[in-house]
Design a protein around this motif. Structure first.
Motif, short mmCIF file in Angstrom:
data_model
loop_
_atom_site.label_atom_id
_atom_site.label_comp_id
_atom_site.label_asym_id
_atom_site.label_seq_id
_atom_site.Cartn_x
_atom_site.Cartn_y
_atom_site.Cartn_z
N GLU A 159 -57.68 -11.35 20.57
CA GLU A 159 -58.18 -12.73 20.43
C GLU A 159 -57.61 -13.66 21.49
O GLU A 159 -58.07 -14.78 21.67
CB GLU A 159 -57.84 -13.27 19.04
CG GLU A 159 -58.52 -12.55 17.89
CD GLU A 159 -60.02 -12.83 17.87
OE1 GLU A 159 -60.41 -13.96 18.21
OE2 GLU A 159 -60.77 -11.91 17.52
N ARG A 160 -56.55 -13.21 22.19
CA ARG A 160 -55.92 -13.95 23.29
C ARG A 160 -55.43 -15.33 22.88
O ARG A 160 -55.59 -16.32 23.59
CB ARG A 160 -56.90 -14.06 24.46
CG ARG A 160 -57.34 -12.72 25.03
CD ARG A 160 -58.38 -12.90 26.12
NE ARG A 160 -57.85 -13.70 27.21
CZ ARG A 160 -58.61 -14.42 28.04
NH1 ARG A 160 -59.93 -14.44 27.87
NH2 ARG A 160 -58.07 -15.11 29.02
N HIS A 161 -54.82 -15.38 21.72
CA HIS A 161 -54.25 -16.63 21.25
C HIS A 161 -52.90 -16.89 21.90
O HIS A 161 -52.14 -15.96 22.19
CB HIS A 161 -54.04 -16.60 19.73
CG HIS A 161 -55.28 -16.92 18.94
ND1 HIS A 161 -55.74 -18.20 18.76
CD2 HIS A 161 -56.15 -16.12 18.28
CE1 HIS A 161 -56.84 -18.17 18.03
NE2 HIS A 161 -57.11 -16.92 17.71
N GLN A 162 -52.60 -18.16 22.11
CA GLN A 162 -51.23 -18.57 22.44
C GLN A 162 -50.44 -18.45 21.14
O GLN A 162 -50.72 -19.10 20.15
CB GLN A 162 -51.23 -20.02 22.93
CG GLN A 162 -49.86 -20.63 23.12
CD GLN A 162 -49.95 -22.10 23.48
OE1 GLN A 162 -50.85 -22.53 24.20
NE2 GLN A 162 -49.03 -22.91 22.96
N LEU A 234 -51.32 -20.74 13.45
CA LEU A 234 -51.99 -19.47 13.75
C LEU A 234 -51.94 -18.58 12.52
O LEU A 234 -50.87 -18.17 12.08
CB LEU A 234 -51.32 -18.77 14.93
CG LEU A 234 -52.00 -17.46 15.37
CD1 LEU A 234 -53.41 -17.73 15.88
CD2 LEU A 234 -51.17 -16.74 16.42
N HIS A 346 -57.17 -16.79 13.27
CA HIS A 346 -57.69 -18.07 13.73
C HIS A 346 -56.59 -19.13 13.70
O HIS A 346 -55.58 -18.99 13.01
CB HIS A 346 -58.86 -18.53 12.86
CG HIS A 346 -58.45 -18.94 11.47
ND1 HIS A 346 -58.35 -20.26 11.08
CD2 HIS A 346 -58.09 -18.21 10.39
CE1 HIS A 346 -57.96 -20.31 9.81
NE2 HIS A 346 -57.80 -19.09 9.38
N ARG A 347 -56.79 -20.17 14.47
CA ARG A 347 -55.84 -21.29 14.52
C ARG A 347 -56.45 -22.48 13.81
O ARG A 347 -57.66 -22.74 13.91
CB ARG A 347 -55.53 -21.66 15.98
CG ARG A 347 -54.45 -22.75 16.13
CD ARG A 347 -54.26 -23.13 17.58
NE ARG A 347 -53.76 -22.04 18.37
CZ ARG A 347 -52.47 -21.70 18.45
NH1 ARG A 347 -51.56 -22.41 17.80
NH2 ARG A 347 -52.08 -20.69 19.18
N ARG A 393 -60.01 -23.13 25.03
CA ARG A 393 -60.62 -21.84 24.72
C ARG A 393 -60.94 -21.73 23.23
O ARG A 393 -60.65 -20.72 22.58
CB ARG A 393 -59.73 -20.68 25.17
CG ARG A 393 -59.41 -20.67 26.64
CD ARG A 393 -59.07 -19.29 27.17
NE ARG A 393 -58.02 -18.64 26.41
CZ ARG A 393 -56.73 -18.67 26.71
NH1 ARG A 393 -56.31 -19.36 27.75
NH2 ARG A 393 -55.84 -18.04 25.98
N ASP A 395 -63.63 -22.11 19.76
CA ASP A 395 -64.98 -21.66 19.38
C ASP A 395 -65.99 -22.79 19.51
O ASP A 395 -67.10 -22.60 19.98
CB ASP A 395 -64.98 -21.13 17.94
CG ASP A 395 -64.20 -19.84 17.80
OD1 ASP A 395 -63.92 -19.19 18.84
OD2 ASP A 395 -63.87 -19.45 16.66
N ASN A 424 -60.43 -23.30 16.17
CA ASN A 424 -59.89 -22.01 16.58
C ASN A 424 -59.53 -21.97 18.07
O ASN A 424 -59.95 -21.09 18.81
CB ASN A 424 -60.88 -20.88 16.26
CG ASN A 424 -60.23 -19.51 16.32
OD1 ASN A 424 -59.02 -19.36 16.15
ND2 ASN A 424 -61.02 -18.49 16.58
N ARG A 426 -57.63 -21.08 21.26
CA ARG A 426 -56.72 -20.00 21.65
C ARG A 426 -55.52 -20.53 22.41
O ARG A 426 -54.52 -19.85 22.58
CB ARG A 426 -57.45 -18.98 22.55
CG ARG A 426 -58.15 -17.87 21.79
CD ARG A 426 -59.40 -18.36 21.13
NE ARG A 426 -60.18 -17.26 20.54
CZ ARG A 426 -61.29 -17.46 19.87
NH1 ARG A 426 -61.77 -18.69 19.70
NH2 ARG A 426 -61.94 -16.45 19.35
N ARG A 427 -55.63 -21.77 22.86
CA ARG A 427 -54.57 -22.36 23.67
C ARG A 427 -54.42 -23.82 23.30
O ARG A 427 -55.41 -24.54 23.17
CB ARG A 427 -54.91 -22.21 25.16
CG ARG A 427 -53.94 -22.89 26.10
CD ARG A 427 -54.29 -22.53 27.55
NE ARG A 427 -53.44 -23.24 28.48
CZ ARG A 427 -53.84 -24.26 29.25
NH1 ARG A 427 -55.09 -24.69 29.17
NH2 ARG A 427 -53.01 -24.85 30.09
#
Length: 580
Positions: A159-162, A234, A346-347, A393, A395, A424, A426-427
């Motif tokens: 998912e490339r989340h921070q 997160l 998800h964030r 980044r 949704d 959501n 990612r950063r």
């Protein structure tokens, strides 16, 4: 679970490499911890539990030894079972051996070959055996908690989340609670008089959900190189569902059709009969899957019983039948397949706030489409949101503002407060990234919209927006035409208006969320600016809480017809996003 096959392959590779050395080095210590705990158990009771299909990890839970097992994340189910089998003298009575390869201590069976058909625990439905059905409805088995955690880690990284921290949420079917209670009742009727049952059995029992969370939290912390935090934005969510169990609940619902509506749920049953559910399950309502009832077509919520009621009804029936020492009065749910597992990472929303200025009379505040035709050349929402979303980044995004202006009204002065809610993300953008967003928007060639004081805010951004919004003052500059010449007395009359109360009816556009009432608003002041060479046109500067009735009042005060030709908002007086 997107890209699950790739994640499975990556998980296996990680286990075979770095994970394998960790497994071997800790195996001796883990086995000793397990052995020390098992020695005090009564062999006949353990054999009884195994004979009715309870998995080894659920047995550890029931005997209050959860901490030992969930702290041994790399201990294979086969090794755990072998230790118990040896110390209890129960050869031939243990649950099935792992289907994973013995050469690879943490191998995982993917769905590439034939489907696995593991023996499923009658309590946890295979959840604590790390058996589940993936998104392709193929059975997958993980050999140990660490193996399962590696798999989850790969999905999270995809998912490339921070990742600064994470929280873990688990949802399991209601029948897990029901089955555990059935087994407890069975054991109570057979062994209630024995000391080990009174002192140990379920004394410190963790729920299956909490046991799973504790089993994989430490490995996840290691693999993700960050800490678990209950309030982390997160969120990793594991949702276990079971179609066979859902169907049984639905049949129970249909059976109740025609009876009078049940107005009380599981909470009332627990209140009436608290002794029938041990304390460790009094807070398990969040584990219950009540969606089945909501999906029954053509029924309102009050027309059916929820799965909680289904569970509590069956438990009460069993509790009232104390003559039988076996499970004939309450058969533990028989299922042929493990639960389906849905993974979600998800964030919680990221909020970016500031103030915007709108210089065009052909730009709406939000995207405005009528019959597939765009109104105006752009919108404030799209100009700001389209520049923020790629940096985060996310949704998608939602645009919020403190009030609104019409498409042909400019927003000048200090600007109007706004919030962009990124879903959501990612950063989370740095201060430098936010300044770059601000610079990019303000340097756009069309010069339709500019922003200022843009910053990342927490959920408190909502309170900043809402504080004093109902009482906020707005300043306007309006080009006004009247049906007669403007006289000096008119200037004095209008300029003498100070804190004039007026009644505002609830605007039609907000009637769906606000009561149709008349509310008192204030016109704080007015000032008139003449336009050279014109006797019927003038600029009116005013500060007010409401604009809707102002120009009717102007005509009434001057005793003539008055019309607004152009309007600018010159200030929105709110104490938010005033500085960087």
């Amino acid at each position: 679970m997107a890209n699950e096959t790739e994640a499975a392959a990556a998980a296996a590779q990680a286990i075979n490499g770095q994970g394998e050395a960790h497994v071997i080095s800790s195996a001796v210590d883990e086995s000793k911890l397990v052995s020390d705990a098992v020695r005090s158990w009564p062999p006949h009771a353990v054999k009884d539990l195994l004979s009715i299909g309870v998995c080894i990890r659920c047995i550890f839970r029931l005997f209050g030894a959860s901490e030992i097992v969930h702290s041994c994340a790399t201990l294979l189910t086969s090794a755990l079972s072998a230790t118990v089998e040896k110390l209890m003298g129960l050869e031939g009575h243990m649950e099935h051996k792992d289907h994973g390869s013995k050469e690879n201590p943490c191998s995982q069976q993917s769905s590439e070959g034939s489907e696995l058909e593991p023996k499923l625990c009658k309590i946890c439905l295979g959840i604590l055996q790390f058996v589940y059905r993936d998104n392709r409805e193929m059975v997958v088995k993980r050999a140990c908690p660490y193996d399962f955690a590696v798999f989850i880690t790969e999905l999270v990284k995809q998912e490339r989340h921070q990742i600064d921290s994470f929280s873990l949420e688990v949802s399991i079917p209601s029948s897990v609670v029901e089955n555990e209670q059935a087994v407890w009742l069975y054991m109570k009727r057979k062994y209630d008089s024995e000391l080990w049952f009174q002192e140990k059995f379920r004394a410190d029992c963790l729920s299956a959900k909490d046991f799973l969370k504790l089993s994989i939290t430490n490995p996840l912390e290691t693999l993700l190189d960050t800490k678990y935090n209950l309030s982390s934005p997160l969120r990793i969510r594991l949702t276990y569902t079971h179609s066979e169990v859902a169907i049984k609940v639905q049949k129970h619902v249909e059976k109740k059709e025609g009876n009078k509506r049940i107005k009380t749920g599981m909470s009332s049953v627990l209140h009436q009969q608290p002794h029938r559910l041990p304390s460790c399950h009094l807070n398990c309502a969040d584990d219950m899957d009540t969606r089945v009832g909501n999906e029954i077509a053509g029924r309102e919520y009050s027309d059916f019983v929820t799965s909680e009621e289904y569970v509590s009804t069956r438990l009460c029936n069993v509790s009232d039948n104390n003559d039988s020492p076996d499970l004939s009065q309450f058969e533990v749910e028989k299922v042929s397949q493990p639960c389906s597992l849905t993974f979600l990472c998800h964030r919680t929303p990221v909020y970016i706030g500031g103030r915007y200025l709108k210089y065009s009379r052909n730009v709406s505040q939000t995207r405005w489409i009528i019959d597939d035709e765009r109104m105006g050349e752009a919108s404030v929402e799209e100009i700001i949101g389209s520049n923020i979303l790629p940096i985060c980044r996310g949704d998608n995004y939602k645009f919020h503002a403190a009030g609104r202006e019409d498409i042909d009204v400019r927003m000048l002065g200090s600007g109007r407060p706004f919030l962009i809610e990124v879903q959501n993300a990612r950063r989370v953008p740095s201060e430098m990234s936010v300044k770059e967003i601000e610079r990019k928007i303000n340097s756009m060639e069309n010069n339709l919209v500019k922003v200022k004081n843009v910053k990342v805010v927490g959920s408190q951004g909502w309170s900043l927006m809402r504080e004093g919004e109902a009482e906020k003052q707005k300043q306007y500059a309006a080009l006004v035409w009247i049906s007669r010449s403007l006289e000096d007395d008119d200037l004095k009359t209008l300029s003498s208006v100070m804190d004039m109360p007026i009644l505002q009816r609830t605007p039609i556009r907000v009637l769906h969320r606000r009561s149709p009432l008349e509310r008192e608003k204030i016109i704080h002041w007015m000032k008139v600016e003449k336009i050279a060479g014109s006797s019927q046109y003038f600029l009116l500067h005013l500060c007010t809480q409401v604009l809707q009735q102002v120009f009717y009042i102007i005509g009434s005060i001057l005793g003539c017809r008055a019309e607004i030709l152009q309007l600018d908002v010159t200030d929105v007086k709110m104490d938010c996003f005033l500085t960087e």
